[in-house]
Design an enzyme around this catalytic site. Structure first.
Site, PDB file in Angstrom:
ATOM      1  N   ASP A 255       0.877  -1.151  -0.049  1.00 24.24           N
ATOM      2  CA  ASP A 255       0.022  -0.037  -0.012  1.00 24.24           C
ATOM      3  C   ASP A 255       0.806   1.171  -0.011  1.00 24.24           C
ATOM      4  O   ASP A 255       2.156   1.058   0.299  1.00 24.24           O
ATOM      5  CB  ASP A 255      -1.056   0.089   1.032  1.00 24.24           C
ATOM      6  CG  ASP A 255      -2.304   0.915   0.976  1.00 24.24           C
ATOM      7  OD1 ASP A 255      -2.159   1.895  -0.060  1.00 24.24           O
ATOM      8  OD2 ASP A 255      -3.135   0.769   1.662  1.00 24.24           O
TER       9      ASP A 255
HETATM   10  C1  BGC Z   1      -5.070   3.266  -0.057  1.00 19.61           C
HETATM   11  C2  BGC Z   1      -5.133   2.120  -0.958  1.00 19.61           C
HETATM   12  C3  BGC Z   1      -4.847   3.059  -2.473  1.00 19.61           C
HETATM   13  C4  BGC Z   1      -3.604   3.820  -2.450  1.00 19.61           C
HETATM   14  C5  BGC Z   1      -3.128   4.692  -3.676  1.00 19.61           C
HETATM   15  C6  BGC Z   1      -3.830   4.253  -0.124  1.00 19.61           C
HETATM   16  O1  BGC Z   1      -3.843   5.145   0.796  1.00 19.61           O
HETATM   17  O2  BGC Z   1      -5.154   2.439   1.309  1.00 19.61           O
HETATM   18  O3  BGC Z   1      -6.188   1.502  -1.139  1.00 19.61           O
HETATM   19  O4  BGC Z   1      -4.967   2.206  -3.522  1.00 19.61           O
HETATM   20  O5  BGC Z   1      -3.479   4.689  -1.148  1.00 19.61           O
HETATM   21  O6  BGC Z   1      -4.108   5.816  -3.713  1.00 19.61           O
END
Ligand code: BGC
Length: 761
Positions: A255
């Site tokens: 993530d």
């Molecule tokens: C989120 C993800 C997301 C990623 C990219 C993170 O803060 O938890 O679900 O895909 O950001 O935007």
């Protein structure tokens, strides 16, 4: 003869899959053999906020990723989180995954996946960051709207076709957030402690289905910790379970900002590091800091010193190459399409089938006389609900608001007016606007006065995508509806007895006004076609057929995560953890101990320093309800529930016959006994009558959504598999079915059993 033919065909299929796999592996190996160490390492970390590099010298292209999961997100700046403000990146906003789950229609999930993949393809994205399959453990979780409810079988049955549909475009799914990311409070560090039984039976189950059945090409490691180690480079979750046990051959992507350590990232299976030095959404990384990533220079140096075996380097680079070959380099990929009429129509269809009718005294479907006066009240009738909510935000090319939908449907024959009723401030991540009470008072009074002079009021409220609502990065603060709505709704109901309530949310909420409401429609975040789909249901042009993917309990404490107190949610500092339940930090918890304790209301737990926890400071939490999440808990403790899992009304009625069983096949006849065509979701739950461990009274194993014309009946069948009888025995690390009698419940919801049969195993 037929059987033999099928067998031959199946083995051909298998052979061709194997041949394709072989070809893919040959390409991976051929590329690896030509690559320098530097090139291999460079595959494993970001080059911009959402893109990672290929190998230009060898013709391997970059990998462009995008959120996900409800549509293709608007373009983001190359090195920051700001919107790029393009004019050609507006998409079809599909309904949120909660709504998809509420359709209980896997065929719609397949269409959803395929079409969102077509939009991703058109926008030249090779990885779509979704679907989200975390389990609904608390109604406060700000991201439940991106997930598929409280039941792992429902989530599994819905995510597999989504993934297959998406990947049929040569666009990878990135199943998230692996794993145990069931809340947003403390999401960047909370250490989740859980038994292996709950892990396997509930939390990992949809991920397993996504990878093993859906064939997902990538998985996103979550922010939180598990067994004192960050999930994104967690040895047990990634190396032992995902890659070894399940044979996952794709790439693990962190993530954004979830990686924290070079050694762990190298050796515990992280393949692509994204978004480091940001907290996922708000913090800005220093420009061009990519070389400082944990899998960048630090990794390369270790390789140069000979501290990383070649097998590890090649495995990581190989997985990235496989991902790129399957997507950016896939031959015969279509070109995709954006905002096609088919996409928009499907978004509407999914919304129609996901909306859940919770209460109706007969006022719905609404058939107003000519010239009737309809007043629409509520901010959600006009607010964009595609915006906000965090990374799943979307720029919809056209978002039909509920007010517009109602005007279009009823405005010819009736007068439609509007009052806001309440306000909520901007849809912002990490911030909630404070608005003066006098504003709320005057908006409420205005709406209530207007309500007195109309024939019907349609109230459209609920939650929204603000911080502390249904939004990433924070959880809701209370179970009640925000922005003074409880008072507003109560006053509207008193002012006009023909007030129809439509609540938009991705979560359950309290309903102190329910008894005086003639009708309540549960709307999710419905995307581009919100207003049309809502008007379709309100008018009866479409008969409602959605069913709840999670329980609406009476009180927050009816959800065991909350009943347990801060240890269960949102977590406490380690010295406050109950010693009797915790055991060693490096070991999974004991399921039976947790369950026995839960049965006694966790009264036997002591709060003392846990031996072996050393200097650990981060908040930890215990999933103390173990396997008894959602209806499993409510069933076990015979707790009354306001609206049960699987519940949803229709404009018609269904009659269930007496179920029968022959061998392993359960059959039940269901008849449409009403006046309009409708769809029913026939649910099959299984319970073990007598087991050596605590088991839920019943668990969903199968469901079928059937369409019936008035007077029509159909026989629905379900064939019991061995797997349907099993629980996860953590001492043997195996799924086990015990001999004895099982009850199969044929039901219209978790609390509406229509008939039972027994099965001896
Ligand atoms: C989120 C993800 C997301 C990623 C990219 C993170 O803060 O938890 O679900 O895909 O950001 O935007």
């Amino acid at each position: 003869m037929k059987k033999i033919l099928l067998l031959i065909l199946a083995s051909f299929g298998l052979l061709s899959v194997r041949a394709a796999d072989k070809e893919l592996e040959a390409k991976v190996q051929a590329l690896l053999s030509k690559m320098t160490l530097e090139e291999k390492v460079r595959l494993s970390y970001a080059q911009t906020r959402f893109m990672s590099p290929g190998v230009q010298r060898l013709g391997v292209p970059e990998l462009y990723t995008s959120d996900g999961p409800h549509g293709v997100r608007m373009e983001i700046q190359t090195h920051s989180w700001d919107h790029a403000d393009w004019t050609n990146d507006s998409c079809t906003a599909f309904p949120a995954l909660t709504c998809l789950a509420a359709t209980w229609q896997p065929q719609l999930a397949a269409q959803y996946g395929r079409m969102v993949g077509e939009e991703a393809r058109y926008r030249n994205k090779s990885v779509l960051l979704g679907p989200g399959v975390n389990i609904y453990r608390t109604p406060l979780n700000g991201r439940n709207f991106e997930y598929m409810g409280e039941d792992p079988i429902l989530a599994s049955r819905m995510c597999v076709p989504y993934i297959q549909g998406l990947q049929s475009n040569g666009v990878a799914a990135c199943v998230k957030h692996y794993a145990l990311n069931e809340q947003e409070v403390f999401r960047n560090h909370v250490d989740v402690r859980v038994s292996d039984r709950a892990l396997y039976e509930l939390y990992l189950r949809p991920f397993h289905a996504a990878v093993v059945e859906g064939g997902a090409w990538s998985v996103m490691g979550s922010y939180n910790q598990y067994m004192d180690q960050y999930a994104t480079h967690n040895r047990r979750l990634i190396n032992d379970i995902l890659k070894k046990e399940w044979g996952f051959d794709g790439a693990v992507i962190s993530d954004w900002g979830a990686a924290h350590d070079t050694d762990e990232a190298i050796f515990n299976g992280l393949d692509l590091e994204m978004g480091s030095f940001t907290d996922g959404l708000s913090m800005e990384a220093p420009l061009n800091s990519y070389d400082k990533y944990y899998l960048a220079k630090a990794y390369l140096e270790k390789c140069r010193k000979g501290e990383v075996p070649e097998s590890v380097i090649n495995d990581k680079a190989g997985r990235m190459l496989r991902l790129i070959l399957r997507t950016s380099m896939a031959e015969n990929r279509g070109f995709g399409s954006m905002n096609s009429p088919e996409h928009v129509a499907t978004a509407r269809k999914i919304a129609q089938e996901g909306i859940v009718l919770l209460k109706n005294n007969g006022i719905l479907p609404l058939a107003p006389k000519a010239n009737a006066r309809i007043l629409v009240v509520g901010e959600n009738a006009v607010r964009s609900l595609c915006e906000g909510g965090g990374s799943s935000e979307l720029k919809a090319r056209d978002e039909v608001s509920p007010l517009r939908g109602i005007q279009e449907r009823f405005g010819n024959a009736c007068t439609v007016s509007y009052a806001k009723g309440y306000v909520s401030g901007r849809a912002m991540f990490g911030q909630a606007d404070e608005l003066p009470q006098s504003l709320y008072d005057s908006l409420r009074q205005e709406a209530v006065e207007m309500a007195k002079n109309v024939d019907y009021v349609i109230y459209v409220g609920g939650l929204n995508k603000n911080h502390f609502q249904d939004c990433e990065g924070g959880d809701r603060l209370t179970y009640n509806l925000p922005f003074g709505q409880d008072q507003l709704v109560a006053e509207l109901l008193a002012a006009n007895k023909n007030t129809i309530l439509v609540m938009v949310s991705g979560n359950a909420y309290d309903m102190p006004w329910l008894a005086s409401a003639p009708a309540l429609v549960q709307s999710w975040y419905l995307g581009s076609e919100s207003g049309h789909a809502l008007a379709d249901i309100i008018s009866g042009d479409v008969c409602p057929s959605g069913k709840l993917p999670f329980s609406f309990a009476y009180r927050l404490n009816d959800y065991p995560a909350h009943k347990m107190g801060a240890v269960g949610y949102p977590g406490v500092s380690p010295d406050k953890l109950p010693q009797t339940l915790t055991g060693k930090i490096s070991q999974p918890l004991n399921s039976e101990l947790l369950l026995q304790s839960a049965i006694k209301g966790w009264k036997n737990i002591q709060f003392e320093q846990t031996p072996g926890d050393g200097a650990k400071k981060d908040e930890s939490q215990i999933y103390g309800e173990d396997i008894l999440v959602g209806y499993r808990w409510l069933d076990y403790f015979k707790t009354k529930v306001r609206f049960p899992f699987g519940f949803g009304l229709s404009y018609t009625t269904f009659q269930y016959g007496k179920p029968t069983i022959q061998g392993r096949t359960v059959s039940v006849e269901v008849k449409n006994t009403g006046k309009v065509a409708g769809q029913e979701v026939v649910q099959f739950y299984v319970g073990d009558d007598k087991a050596s461990v605590v088991r839920p009274v019943k668990e969903l194993k199968h469901f079928d959504k059937i369409a019936l014309a008035p007077g029509e009946s159909k026989v629905v069948t379900y064939t019991i598999s061995d797997d349907d009888l099993k629980y996860f025995d953590e001492t043997r690390h195996a799924w086990v079915a015990e001999n004895g009698t099982f009850t199969i419940y044929v039901a219209a919801s978790a609390a509406d059993v229509k008939g039972k049969v027994s099965f001896k195993y």
